[in-house]
Design a protein around this motif. Structure first.
Motif, short mmCIF file in Angstrom:
data_model
loop_
_atom_site.label_atom_id
_atom_site.label_comp_id
_atom_site.label_asym_id
_atom_site.label_seq_id
_atom_site.Cartn_x
_atom_site.Cartn_y
_atom_site.Cartn_z
N ARG A 225 -12.17 29.21 -11.63
CA ARG A 225 -12.66 30.56 -11.35
C ARG A 225 -11.52 31.56 -11.26
N LEU A 226 -10.49 31.23 -10.49
CA LEU A 226 -9.36 32.14 -10.31
C LEU A 226 -8.63 32.40 -11.62
N LYS A 227 -8.50 31.38 -12.45
CA LYS A 227 -7.77 31.53 -13.72
C LYS A 227 -8.42 32.55 -14.65
N ILE A 228 -9.75 32.68 -14.58
CA ILE A 228 -10.44 33.64 -15.46
C ILE A 228 -9.84 35.03 -15.29
N GLY A 229 -9.64 35.46 -14.07
CA GLY A 229 -9.11 36.80 -13.82
C GLY A 229 -7.60 36.88 -13.86
N LEU A 230 -6.92 35.84 -13.36
CA LEU A 230 -5.48 35.95 -13.14
C LEU A 230 -4.60 35.40 -14.26
N GLU A 231 -5.06 34.39 -14.96
CA GLU A 231 -4.21 33.77 -15.98
C GLU A 231 -3.82 34.72 -17.12
N PRO A 232 -4.71 35.61 -17.58
CA PRO A 232 -4.33 36.50 -18.68
C PRO A 232 -3.35 37.62 -18.30
N LEU A 233 -3.10 37.81 -17.02
CA LEU A 233 -2.26 38.93 -16.57
C LEU A 233 -0.80 38.72 -16.95
N ALA A 234 -0.13 39.83 -17.25
CA ALA A 234 1.31 39.79 -17.49
C ALA A 234 2.05 39.49 -16.19
N SER A 235 1.55 40.05 -15.09
CA SER A 235 2.09 39.72 -13.78
C SER A 235 1.02 39.92 -12.73
N TYR A 236 1.17 39.19 -11.66
CA TYR A 236 0.24 39.21 -10.54
C TYR A 236 1.05 38.89 -9.30
#
Length: 147
Positions: free
Chosen positions: A52-63
């Motif tokens: 679930r978390l990867k859906i939103g966070l994995e594509p980000l350049a930075s978090y």
């Protein structure tokens, strides 16, 4: 491990996007949900929570998660913090959170995030929401009546 140490460790692992370490901070029956979406789209257990978390966070350049006020009472804690999201296309968002956790035996058994969906959707790239339509949704757990 104390409630406070568990929560700080969990959020540091998430900030680092260290998925394997994050799994060690949540119980096998932990329920995770974004309150703006509601309990019908929760995730349960380490593997599905990470999906679930990867859906939103994995594509980000930075978090990055920035720590804030942490208040606990027995196994329950409230954590006020914020996140900064940066997409490869240049958009960015600052999201303010209050998270409610329950920690038992050094692991989170409940994780509820309260945040403003508009603060994200107003700053995310246009494709961000449509990307959810093609995402792996095998993690969906209906926690209605459980949280």
């Amino acid at each position: 491990m104390s409630v406070e140490n568990t929560i700080v460790g969990l959020w540091q692992a998430l900030s680092d996007r260290n998925w394997e370490l994050l799994k060690t901070y949540v119980s096998d029956d932990c329920i995770y949900l974004d309150m703006p979406v509601g309990p019908a789209a929760a995730a349960k257990g380490p593997e599905d929570i990470v999906k679930r978390l990867k859906i939103g966070l994995e594509p980000l350049a930075s978090y990055e998660n920035f720590p804030g006020l942490l208040v606990s009472s027995g196994p329950d804690a409230m954590y006020e913090h914020h996140e900064e999201w940066h997409w490869p296309t240049g958009e960015s968002a600052v999201l303010k959170f209050v998270t409610v956790h329950r920690v038992e035996n050094g692991k989170a058994t409940l994780w509820k995030d309260y945040w403003d969906m508009g603060a994200l959707t107003n700053h995310a790239p246009a494709s961000w929401l449509s990307d959810f339509a093609t995402a792996d949704m095998s993690w969906v757990f209906d926690a209605t009546g459980l949280v």
